[in-house]
Scaffold this motif. Sequence first.
Motif, PDB file in Angstrom:
ATOM      1  N   ALA A  45      28.876  81.530   2.728  1.00 52.98           N
ATOM      2  CA  ALA A  45      29.655  82.574   2.065  1.00 52.98           C
ATOM      3  C   ALA A  45      28.761  83.774   1.753  1.00 52.98           C
ATOM      4  CB  ALA A  45      30.268  82.029   0.782  1.00 52.98           C
ATOM      5  N   ARG A  46      29.408  84.857   1.404  1.00 51.02           N
ATOM      6  CA  ARG A  46      28.690  86.074   1.029  1.00 51.02           C
ATOM      7  C   ARG A  46      28.150  85.941  -0.394  1.00 51.02           C
ATOM      8  NH1 ARG A  46      28.402  90.798   3.332  1.00 51.02           N
ATOM      9  NH2 ARG A  46      30.062  90.211   4.795  1.00 51.02           N
ATOM     10  N   ASN A  47      26.922  86.379  -0.547  1.00 46.31           N
ATOM     11  CA  ASN A  47      26.278  86.335  -1.849  1.00 46.31           C
ATOM     12  C   ASN A  47      26.941  87.347  -2.789  1.00 46.31           C
ATOM     13  OD1 ASN A  47      24.551  86.057  -3.995  1.00 46.31           O
ATOM     14  ND2 ASN A  47      22.845  87.136  -3.041  1.00 46.31           N
ATOM     15  N   THR A  48      27.495  86.850  -3.894  1.00 46.57           N
ATOM     16  CA  THR A  48      28.183  87.729  -4.841  1.00 46.57           C
ATOM     17  C   THR A  48      27.300  88.098  -6.029  1.00 46.57           C
ATOM     18  OG1 THR A  48      29.133  85.810  -5.975  1.00 46.57           O
ATOM     19  CG2 THR A  48      30.425  86.808  -4.207  1.00 46.57           C
ATOM     20  N   SER A  49      26.111  87.531  -6.082  1.00 41.56           N
ATOM     21  CA  SER A  49      25.213  87.830  -7.197  1.00 41.56           C
ATOM     22  C   SER A  49      24.611  89.217  -7.024  1.00 41.56           C
ATOM     23  CB  SER A  49      24.095  86.787  -7.266  1.00 41.56           C
ATOM     24  OG  SER A  49      23.131  87.150  -8.244  1.00 41.56           O
ATOM     25  N   PRO A  50      24.507  89.993  -8.115  1.00 36.34           N
ATOM     26  CA  PRO A  50      23.897  91.321  -7.989  1.00 36.34           C
ATOM     27  C   PRO A  50      22.413  91.264  -7.689  1.00 36.34           C
ATOM     28  CG  PRO A  50      24.328  90.770 -10.291  1.00 36.34           C
ATOM     29  CD  PRO A  50      24.974  89.700  -9.472  1.00 36.34           C
ATOM     30  N   GLN A  53      21.628  90.780  -0.260  1.00 37.23           N
ATOM     31  CA  GLN A  53      23.073  90.874  -0.105  1.00 37.23           C
ATOM     32  C   GLN A  53      23.457  90.545   1.334  1.00 37.23           C
ATOM     33  OE1 GLN A  53      25.151  91.551  -2.889  1.00 37.23           O
ATOM     34  NE2 GLN A  53      23.136  91.134  -3.798  1.00 37.23           N
ATOM     35  N   GLY A  54      24.485  89.735   1.490  1.00 39.45           N
ATOM     36  CA  GLY A  54      24.947  89.358   2.812  1.00 39.45           C
ATOM     37  C   GLY A  54      25.408  87.912   2.821  1.00 39.45           C
ATOM     38  N   ILE A  55      25.641  87.374   4.017  1.00 35.65           N
ATOM     39  CA  ILE A  55      26.116  86.007   4.181  1.00 35.65           C
ATOM     40  C   ILE A  55      24.932  85.094   4.468  1.00 35.65           C
ATOM     41  CG2 ILE A  55      27.634  84.486   5.495  1.00 35.65           C
ATOM     42  CD1 ILE A  55      29.309  86.921   6.199  1.00 35.65           C
ATOM     43  N   SER A  56      24.883  83.960   3.779  1.00 27.96           N
ATOM     44  CA  SER A  56      23.824  82.985   4.015  1.00 27.96           C
ATOM     45  C   SER A  56      24.447  81.605   4.150  1.00 27.96           C
ATOM     46  CB  SER A  56      22.811  82.996   2.867  1.00 27.96           C
ATOM     47  OG  SER A  56      23.438  82.613   1.653  1.00 27.96           O
ATOM     48  N   LYS A  57      23.693  80.696   4.774  1.00 25.05           N
ATOM     49  CA  LYS A  57      24.085  79.295   4.850  1.00 25.05           C
ATOM     50  C   LYS A  57      23.069  78.508   4.043  1.00 25.05           C
ATOM     51  CE  LYS A  57      26.699  79.098   9.149  1.00 25.05           C
ATOM     52  NZ  LYS A  57      26.883  78.425  10.444  1.00 25.05           N
ATOM     53  N   SER A  58      23.568  77.780   3.050  1.00 20.46           N
ATOM     54  CA  SER A  58      22.667  77.128   2.104  1.00 20.46           C
ATOM     55  C   SER A  58      23.092  75.693   1.840  1.00 20.46           C
ATOM     56  CB  SER A  58      22.640  77.897   0.774  1.00 20.46           C
ATOM     57  OG  SER A  58      22.317  79.262   0.971  1.00 20.46           O
ATOM     58  N   ALA A 115      27.673  87.296  16.269  1.00 22.85           N
ATOM     59  CA  ALA A 115      27.711  87.657  14.861  1.00 22.85           C
ATOM     60  C   ALA A 115      28.008  89.135  14.685  1.00 22.85           C
ATOM     61  CB  ALA A 115      26.384  87.307  14.204  1.00 22.85           C
ATOM     62  N   SER A 116      29.005  89.439  13.839  1.00 23.37           N
ATOM     63  CA  SER A 116      29.306  90.835  13.548  1.00 23.37           C
ATOM     64  C   SER A 116      28.268  91.434  12.620  1.00 23.37           C
ATOM     65  CB  SER A 116      30.700  90.944  12.926  1.00 23.37           C
ATOM     66  OG  SER A 116      30.779  90.154  11.748  1.00 23.37           O
ATOM     67  N   GLU A 117      27.605  90.567  11.846  1.00 18.73           N
ATOM     68  CA  GLU A 117      26.478  90.997  11.013  1.00 18.73           C
ATOM     69  C   GLU A 117      25.477  89.856  10.935  1.00 18.73           C
ATOM     70  OE1 GLU A 117      26.913  90.927   6.594  1.00 18.73           O
ATOM     71  OE2 GLU A 117      29.053  90.775   7.068  1.00 18.73           O
ATOM     72  N   ASN A 118      24.226  90.207  10.756  1.00 16.27           N
ATOM     73  CA  ASN A 118      23.181  89.193  10.716  1.00 16.27           C
ATOM     74  C   ASN A 118      23.233  88.402   9.410  1.00 16.27           C
ATOM     75  OD1 ASN A 118      22.397  90.176  13.155  1.00 16.27           O
ATOM     76  ND2 ASN A 118      20.512  91.149  12.432  1.00 16.27           N
ATOM     77  N   ARG A 119      23.096  87.078   9.513  1.00 18.07           N
ATOM     78  CA  ARG A 119      23.024  86.236   8.327  1.00 18.07           C
ATOM     79  C   ARG A 119      21.667  86.428   7.641  1.00 18.07           C
ATOM     80  NH1 ARG A 119      27.733  85.848   9.841  1.00 18.07           N
ATOM     81  NH2 ARG A 119      28.980  83.946   9.807  1.00 18.07           N
ATOM     82  N   ILE A 120      21.628  86.086   6.352  1.00 20.16           N
ATOM     83  CA  ILE A 120      20.378  86.157   5.598  1.00 20.16           C
ATOM     84  C   ILE A 120      19.511  84.968   5.998  1.00 20.16           C
ATOM     85  CG2 ILE A 120      19.356  86.149   3.299  1.00 20.16           C
ATOM     86  CD1 ILE A 120      21.959  87.322   2.247  1.00 20.16           C
ATOM     87  N   ARG A 121      18.246  85.220   6.258  1.00 19.36           N
ATOM     88  CA  ARG A 121      17.328  84.178   6.704  1.00 19.36           C
ATOM     89  C   ARG A 121      16.539  83.615   5.516  1.00 19.36           C
ATOM     90  NH1 ARG A 121      15.526  83.665  11.872  1.00 19.36           N
ATOM     91  NH2 ARG A 121      16.181  85.807  12.302  1.00 19.36           N
TER      92      ARG A 121
END
Length: 566
Positions: A331-336, A340-345, A388-394
């Motif tokens: 999911a997308r990181n909602t924390s300020p 910022q972006g989508i990560s898999k955790s 991917a339409s946008e790069n995931r967070i690594r």
Amino acid sequence: MDESDGKGRSRSANPAPVRPVPAVRALRGVPGGSTASPQSVVARLSASPWWRGAAAAVLGGLPVLVFPTPSLWWLAYVVLVPWMLLIRSAPTPRRATLDGWLGGFGFMFAVHHWLLSSLNVFTFVIAALLGVLWAPWGRLVRYLLGGTPSRGRAAAALVAVPSAWLMAELVRSWQGLGGPWGLLGSSQWQVPPALRVASVGGVWLLSLLVVAVNTAVTILLVARRARMAAVVGLVVTAMVTTAAWAWAPRPTATGRDVRVAVVQPGLIAGPGQRFDRQEALTRGLIGQHVGLVVWGESSVGFDLRARPDLTRRIAALSREVGAEILVNVDARNTSPTGPQGISKSSVLVGPNGLTGQSYDKMRLVPFGEYIPARPLFGWATAVGKGAASENRIRGKHQVVMNIRSAREPLLRIGPLICFETAFPDMTRNLTRDGAQVLVAQSSTSTFQNTWAPEQHATLAALRAAESGRPMVHATLTGESAVYKADGSRIGPRLGTSASTAHVYTVPMAKGTTLYVRYGAWPVHAAVLTLFVLGTAEAVRMFRRRSAAPHVRPVRTGHGSQERPWR
């Protein structure tokens, strides 16, 4: 000038050759002169650059048969022979290089053919780019095995050809080039002696030995004078396997078993419906005395920090089942704060909610989770639905998690996410950091009806054997499987049609394998081998040129060395 042939007929001193008609050329050398022999047909076909190129691509793709789903693992020991025979017959080094590239293209396309449904035409581009890695290998095969190989060249081929193959596998194993999917040695995942070899030198040593056997068989077929070298090569391979089986350190049982539950909801559309199904399946584990519950990759499609209601539901399940639950948030990181972006955790949830232990995926799938060199290859998003339409967070580093249970003593697990199970170094690092159980969360739902899910599940067997630690491969949609520390499977494999939760009794093991201790030493040995042989060949060529007599060119009366008419 003409001269007589003694019968009153004159003959030319330099008679013009008579060019046979096509029908005569086709039948030349054929017993009875009626039909062409198979050898002549093959020779004529290979003489055509188009037919030869097609043959190279097809023969290079044959190794796909040794991987699941066909799983003809025994074929791996001879599957490269037809390709090598074609390469050695190349008329020029340049043609052998092209045969290597085209065969590499066929190999890469065959083992990644299931990507067609996602990347479409870009699958061919990737295969063509990766196939270049086998171009030097093809040139080396012709150099050492072309013509009538001497004993020395045959002996050199037995070590150089497998080493060069390993270099191609090593380079393409870089995460940015697609990773180590379809390494030839991984085809032996179900063979106990091969798994013992993997504990010594990893999948790298398996690939090295498999290609060495193929090289020896090729020598037996084409080099009568060098057959003894081929026999010695086969004997050495058998001795290495026997030694690994007899003397390599084995993981020893600690006497402790851990009950691990794998929750596989199946193919369900929508993150909300998927969560509900996993919740229901997990609730069915109440009373089964499990020590850990594992959900698959992308099992939670919401940021749990922004959805405390979902966190409370998972925590309630943890209390009811009596075990912590390892979920996977996509999911997308909602924390300020933070990137910022989508990560898999991988996120661990206990009876009181989030435990604070999590792991972010480090090695992302090229073109699936990020686009390498996006300014150059960004067009892939227009031709492939999986790009991917946008790069995931690594993620930045690996994590070993501590699992606490009311029924079990402390358990240390090493999480991996999907694609990462293909990388031997990642499980090695987790084992060295103290992981007692390796846990992979995966999802191949995009490739549900292809060979990919089964191929992916088998990688866990090799990682378990290499590290000497049991491994759990839990997927969202199948195939899920669990393996002991020696790579043998525990319990049933959950296929792509299953929607269930299953509990596996996993025996713990201790001890250190040679691969964990020394790492990818076969790769280093291959580099050293190629360096030594290359240096020896360079010295030999230098001495030959130095020993050749220097003949001064004859000058003509006009002073020209090569053109006396000037």
